[in-house]
Design a protein around this motif. Structure first.
Motif, PDB file in Angstrom:
ATOM      1  N   LYS A 152      18.845 -34.342 -28.004  1.00 24.99           N
ATOM      2  CA  LYS A 152      18.466 -34.067 -26.676  1.00 24.99           C
ATOM      3  C   LYS A 152      17.175 -34.014 -26.186  1.00 24.99           C
ATOM      4  CE  LYS A 152      19.685 -31.079 -22.712  1.00 24.99           C
ATOM      5  NZ  LYS A 152      18.439 -31.125 -22.105  1.00 24.99           N
ATOM      6  N   ALA A 153      16.452 -33.265 -26.960  1.00 29.27           N
ATOM      7  CA  ALA A 153      15.029 -33.205 -26.897  1.00 29.27           C
ATOM      8  C   ALA A 153      14.058 -34.476 -27.001  1.00 29.27           C
ATOM      9  CB  ALA A 153      14.365 -32.400 -27.770  1.00 29.27           C
ATOM     10  N   LYS A 154      14.482 -35.357 -27.996  1.00 28.60           N
ATOM     11  CA  LYS A 154      14.171 -36.809 -27.976  1.00 28.60           C
ATOM     12  C   LYS A 154      14.466 -37.653 -26.894  1.00 28.60           C
ATOM     13  CE  LYS A 154      12.004 -40.337 -30.286  1.00 28.60           C
ATOM     14  NZ  LYS A 154      10.755 -40.289 -30.613  1.00 28.60           N
ATOM     15  N   VAL A 155      15.893 -37.433 -26.261  1.00 31.74           N
ATOM     16  CA  VAL A 155      16.105 -38.185 -25.174  1.00 31.74           C
ATOM     17  C   VAL A 155      15.244 -37.732 -24.077  1.00 31.74           C
ATOM     18  CG1 VAL A 155      18.003 -38.765 -23.442  1.00 31.74           C
ATOM     19  CG2 VAL A 155      18.593 -38.825 -25.974  1.00 31.74           C
ATOM     20  N   ASP A 156      15.136 -36.515 -23.724  1.00 32.85           N
ATOM     21  CA  ASP A 156      14.264 -35.870 -22.740  1.00 32.85           C
ATOM     22  C   ASP A 156      12.840 -36.486 -22.780  1.00 32.85           C
ATOM     23  OD1 ASP A 156      16.678 -34.914 -21.827  1.00 32.85           O
ATOM     24  OD2 ASP A 156      15.853 -32.994 -22.468  1.00 32.85           O
ATOM     25  N   ALA A 157      12.335 -36.458 -23.952  1.00 34.08           N
ATOM     26  CA  ALA A 157      11.015 -36.633 -24.121  1.00 34.08           C
ATOM     27  C   ALA A 157      10.674 -38.146 -23.774  1.00 34.08           C
ATOM     28  CB  ALA A 157      10.559 -36.387 -25.365  1.00 34.08           C
ATOM     29  N   THR A 158      11.703 -39.159 -24.487  1.00 38.57           N
ATOM     30  CA  THR A 158      11.388 -40.606 -23.919  1.00 38.57           C
ATOM     31  C   THR A 158      11.732 -40.923 -22.633  1.00 38.57           C
ATOM     32  OG1 THR A 158      12.189 -41.011 -26.485  1.00 38.57           O
ATOM     33  CG2 THR A 158      12.178 -42.935 -24.840  1.00 38.57           C
ATOM     34  N   ALA A 159      12.633 -40.378 -22.156  1.00 40.56           N
ATOM     35  CA  ALA A 159      12.898 -40.525 -20.677  1.00 40.56           C
ATOM     36  C   ALA A 159      11.714 -40.273 -19.648  1.00 40.56           C
ATOM     37  CB  ALA A 159      14.147 -39.961 -20.068  1.00 40.56           C
ATOM     38  N   ALA A 160      11.017 -38.823 -20.063  1.00 41.06           N
ATOM     39  CA  ALA A 160       9.999 -38.343 -19.120  1.00 41.06           C
ATOM     40  C   ALA A 160       8.645 -39.240 -19.569  1.00 41.06           C
ATOM     41  CB  ALA A 160       9.678 -36.945 -19.734  1.00 41.06           C
ATOM     42  N   LYS A 161       8.527 -39.760 -20.745  1.00 41.35           N
ATOM     43  CA  LYS A 161       7.586 -40.885 -20.863  1.00 41.35           C
ATOM     44  C   LYS A 161       7.640 -42.270 -20.059  1.00 41.35           C
ATOM     45  CE  LYS A 161       4.605 -42.895 -24.306  1.00 41.35           C
ATOM     46  NZ  LYS A 161       4.284 -42.904 -25.779  1.00 41.35           N
ATOM     47  N   LEU A 162       8.662 -42.611 -20.203  1.00 41.16           N
ATOM     48  CA  LEU A 162       9.062 -44.056 -19.218  1.00 41.16           C
ATOM     49  C   LEU A 162       8.881 -43.591 -17.936  1.00 41.16           C
ATOM     50  CD1 LEU A 162      12.280 -45.086 -21.453  1.00 41.16           C
ATOM     51  CD2 LEU A 162      10.058 -46.360 -21.324  1.00 41.16           C
ATOM     52  N   ALA A 163       9.254 -42.449 -17.350  1.00 39.77           N
ATOM     53  CA  ALA A 163       9.379 -42.323 -16.151  1.00 39.77           C
ATOM     54  C   ALA A 163       7.610 -41.746 -15.487  1.00 39.77           C
ATOM     55  CB  ALA A 163      10.293 -40.746 -15.643  1.00 39.77           C
ATOM     56  N   GLY A 164       7.046 -41.476 -16.538  1.00 45.24           N
ATOM     57  CA  GLY A 164       5.504 -41.359 -16.082  1.00 45.24           C
ATOM     58  C   GLY A 164       4.603 -42.527 -16.201  1.00 45.24           C
ATOM     59  N   LEU A 165       4.967 -43.443 -16.366  1.00 44.71           N
ATOM     60  CA  LEU A 165       4.276 -44.793 -16.735  1.00 44.71           C
ATOM     61  C   LEU A 165       4.294 -45.529 -15.213  1.00 44.71           C
ATOM     62  CD1 LEU A 165       5.030 -46.074 -20.153  1.00 44.71           C
ATOM     63  CD2 LEU A 165       2.919 -44.639 -19.606  1.00 44.71           C
ATOM     64  N   ALA A 166       3.429 -46.573 -14.887  1.00 41.98           N
ATOM     65  CA  ALA A 166       2.967 -47.328 -13.840  1.00 41.98           C
ATOM     66  C   ALA A 166       4.599 -48.155 -13.449  1.00 41.98           C
ATOM     67  CB  ALA A 166       2.016 -47.860 -13.724  1.00 41.98           C
ATOM     68  N   PRO A 167       5.297 -47.764 -12.452  1.00 43.65           N
ATOM     69  CA  PRO A 167       6.639 -48.359 -12.120  1.00 43.65           C
ATOM     70  C   PRO A 167       6.518 -49.969 -11.869  1.00 43.65           C
ATOM     71  CG  PRO A 167       5.939 -46.902 -10.278  1.00 43.65           C
ATOM     72  CD  PRO A 167       5.175 -46.736 -11.585  1.00 43.65           C
ATOM     73  N   LEU A 168       5.589 -50.411 -11.069  1.00 44.62           N
ATOM     74  CA  LEU A 168       5.314 -51.830 -10.825  1.00 44.62           C
ATOM     75  C   LEU A 168       5.280 -52.407 -12.044  1.00 44.62           C
ATOM     76  CD1 LEU A 168       5.548 -53.696  -8.313  1.00 44.62           C
ATOM     77  CD2 LEU A 168       2.941 -53.478  -8.155  1.00 44.62           C
ATOM     78  N   SER A 169       4.209 -52.012 -12.917  1.00 47.12           N
ATOM     79  CA  SER A 169       3.738 -52.569 -14.049  1.00 47.12           C
ATOM     80  C   SER A 169       4.990 -52.671 -15.130  1.00 47.12           C
ATOM     81  CB  SER A 169       2.646 -51.720 -14.938  1.00 47.12           C
ATOM     82  OG  SER A 169       2.393 -52.534 -16.093  1.00 47.12           O
ATOM     83  N   MET A 170       5.785 -51.573 -15.042  1.00 49.32           N
ATOM     84  CA  MET A 170       6.910 -51.344 -16.065  1.00 49.32           C
ATOM     85  C   MET A 170       8.004 -52.626 -15.767  1.00 49.32           C
ATOM     86  SD  MET A 170       6.659 -48.962 -18.433  1.00 49.32           S
ATOM     87  CE  MET A 170       7.985 -48.056 -18.449  1.00 49.32           C
ATOM     88  N   SER A 171       8.400 -52.582 -14.652  1.00 46.57           N
ATOM     89  CA  SER A 171       9.446 -53.360 -13.703  1.00 46.57           C
ATOM     90  C   SER A 171       9.295 -54.879 -14.099  1.00 46.57           C
ATOM     91  CB  SER A 171       9.804 -53.148 -12.323  1.00 46.57           C
ATOM     92  OG  SER A 171       8.512 -53.393 -11.511  1.00 46.57           O
ATOM     93  N   ASN A 172       7.815 -55.236 -13.843  1.00 54.75           N
ATOM     94  CA  ASN A 172       7.296 -56.503 -14.087  1.00 54.75           C
ATOM     95  C   ASN A 172       7.337 -57.152 -15.407  1.00 54.75           C
ATOM     96  OD1 ASN A 172       6.949 -58.108 -11.365  1.00 54.75           O
ATOM     97  ND2 ASN A 172       5.945 -56.097 -11.087  1.00 54.75           N
ATOM     98  N   MET A 173       6.801 -56.079 -16.186  1.00 54.50           N
ATOM     99  CA  MET A 173       6.725 -56.509 -17.711  1.00 54.50           C
ATOM    100  C   MET A 173       8.085 -56.670 -18.437  1.00 54.50           C
ATOM    101  SD  MET A 173       3.282 -55.091 -19.148  1.00 54.50           S
ATOM    102  CE  MET A 173       3.486 -53.259 -18.803  1.00 54.50           C
ATOM    103  N   LYS A 174       8.818 -55.803 -17.903  1.00 56.39           N
ATOM    104  CA  LYS A 174      10.215 -55.816 -18.464  1.00 56.39           C
ATOM    105  C   LYS A 174      10.817 -57.239 -18.224  1.00 56.39           C
ATOM    106  CE  LYS A 174      14.885 -54.122 -17.605  1.00 56.39           C
ATOM    107  NZ  LYS A 174      15.958 -52.963 -17.337  1.00 56.39           N
ATOM    108  N   ARG A 175      10.840 -57.468 -16.876  1.00 65.23           N
ATOM    109  CA  ARG A 175      11.299 -58.772 -16.510  1.00 65.23           C
ATOM    110  C   ARG A 175      10.657 -60.078 -17.379  1.00 65.23           C
ATOM    111  NH1 ARG A 175      11.255 -57.841 -11.594  1.00 65.23           N
ATOM    112  NH2 ARG A 175       9.510 -58.834 -10.942  1.00 65.23           N
ATOM    113  N   ALA A 176       9.182 -59.962 -17.610  1.00 62.44           N
ATOM    114  CA  ALA A 176       8.714 -61.029 -18.062  1.00 62.44           C
ATOM    115  C   ALA A 176       9.097 -61.329 -19.618  1.00 62.44           C
ATOM    116  CB  ALA A 176       7.159 -60.726 -18.150  1.00 62.44           C
TER     117      ALA A 176
END
Length: 259
Positions: free
Chosen positions: A190-214
Motif C-alpha cells: 500500500k505504501a508503495k502504491v500511495d508513494a508512486t501515485a503521489a509522485k505521478l500526481a505531482g508532476l506537470a500534467p500537460l507534459s505527462m499526458s503529451n509524452m505518454k501519447r508520444a
C-alpha cells in the motif's frame, strides 16, 4: 448486491477497484461495462492526474473474463462485430486514458487480466503473486491489441512463452522479464502504491499526458489486423474451441483435432 467495480476520486488520484473477491474479481460483460464507465468518469475529471487500478482481497487481482460467457461454434459472432463492453475495446480505452495509470496487482493475474495490467502505464506486483494466460489450453485466439501490448510492452519472447506455451510465471519471473516494474512485500504494498501515485500526481500534467501519447505512438507497429481477425474467427468457430471449453467444464484433458 455488492458493486463489482468501485471508483473513488480523491483530489488528483482516482482509484478503480475490482470488487468481487469471492469470484477472484473476474469480469463478465456487465462488469466490463462498469469498468468502462469508471474509466471514462475518471478520465473526464480534469483534476485527476493519476488512476490506480487494483483488486479487492489479497489472493487475486483479477482472473480475467468469465469463460462461461465465451461463445463458440455457431454462437460466435464475426470478429469484426466487437461489443463496446467486450475485453478488447475496454482494455483499449484503459490504455488510452489521458493521464498515467498504475496497476496495483494485489494478487494473482490470469487470462484477460494479464492484458488489463499491460494496458496500464505501470505495474506494481506483490510478492507471492502468479500469472498465466490459458488461451491455448482451450483453443482461444487472443484479440489483436492484447497481442500487441504483450509484444510491445514486454517482448515477443514473453508473448510466445505466455500464449504458445501457456507458461505459468512466478512473481520473480514477471519482474525479470519486465512485465512488472516493481515487486514488493505485502506489508510494503500500500505504501508503495500511495508513494508512486503521489509522485505521478505531482508532476506537470500537460507534459505527462503529451509524452505518454508520444511514447505510445513511437512504440506502435502496423500488423495486418484483418488477417489476424480472420484467424480469430477461425478459432471462434472451431471444433477445438468447443472441445476446449467442454474439457474445462468437465475437468478433463482436451483432445484437440486442429479443426
Amino acid at each position: 448486491m455488492t458493486d463489482t467495480v468501485l471508483l473513488a476520486i480523491d483530489g488528483p488520484r482516482a482509484t478503480i477497484t475490482l470488487n468481487d473477491p469471492a469470484k477472484h474479481n473476474r469480469l463478465n460483460t456487465e462488469g466490463l461495462g462498469k469498468l468502462r464507465a469508471a474509466i471514462e468518469k475518471a478520465d473526464a475529471d480534469p483534476n485527476v492526474r493519476v488512476t490506480v487500478l487494483t483488486g479487492s482481497g489479497e489472493k487475486t487481482f483479477c482472473s480475467g473474463y468469465d469463460l462461461g460467457s465465451i461463445p463458440s461454434g455457431k454462437e460466435a459472432k464475426p470478429s469484426s462485430e466487437v461489443h463496446k463492453d467486450s475485453f478488447e475495446p475496454v482494455m483499449d480505452r484503459l490504455e488510452a486514458m489521458r493521464m498515467p495509470t498504475l496497476c496495483a496487482l494485489n494478487g494473482g493475474v490470469y487470462g484477460g487480466a494479464t492484458d488489463m495490467a499491460l494496458a496500464c502505464d505501470f505495474r506494481l506486483g506483490v510478492k507471492g503473486m502468479r500469472f498465466f494466460m490459458p488461451a491455448a489450453r482451450f483453443g482461444l485466439h487472443y484479440y489483436p491489441s492484447g497481442l500487441r501490448r504483450y509484444t510491445q510492452k514486454v517482448s515477443p519472447s514473453f508473448a510466445k512463452r505466455a500464449f504458445l506455451l501457456s507458461e505459468d510465471f512466478t512473481d520473480e519471473d514477471l519482474l525479470r522479464v519486465g512485465y512488472l516494474d516493481w515487486l514488493v512485500d505485502r506489508g510494503e504494498f500500500k505504501a508503495k502504491v500511495d508513494a508512486t501515485a503521489a509522485k505521478l500526481a505531482g508532476l506537470a500534467p500537460l507534459s505527462m499526458s503529451n509524452m505518454k501519447r508520444a511514447i505510445e505512438q513511437f512504440a506502435q507497429a502496423e500488423p495486418d489486423i484483418p488477417k489476424i481477425r480472420d484467424g480469430i474467427r477461425e478459432c471462434q468457430t472451431s471444433d477445438d474451441l468447443r472441445e476446449g471449453l467442454s474439457a474445462l467444464r468437465e475437468k478433463r484433458a482436451p483432445a484437440f483435432k486442429g479443426r
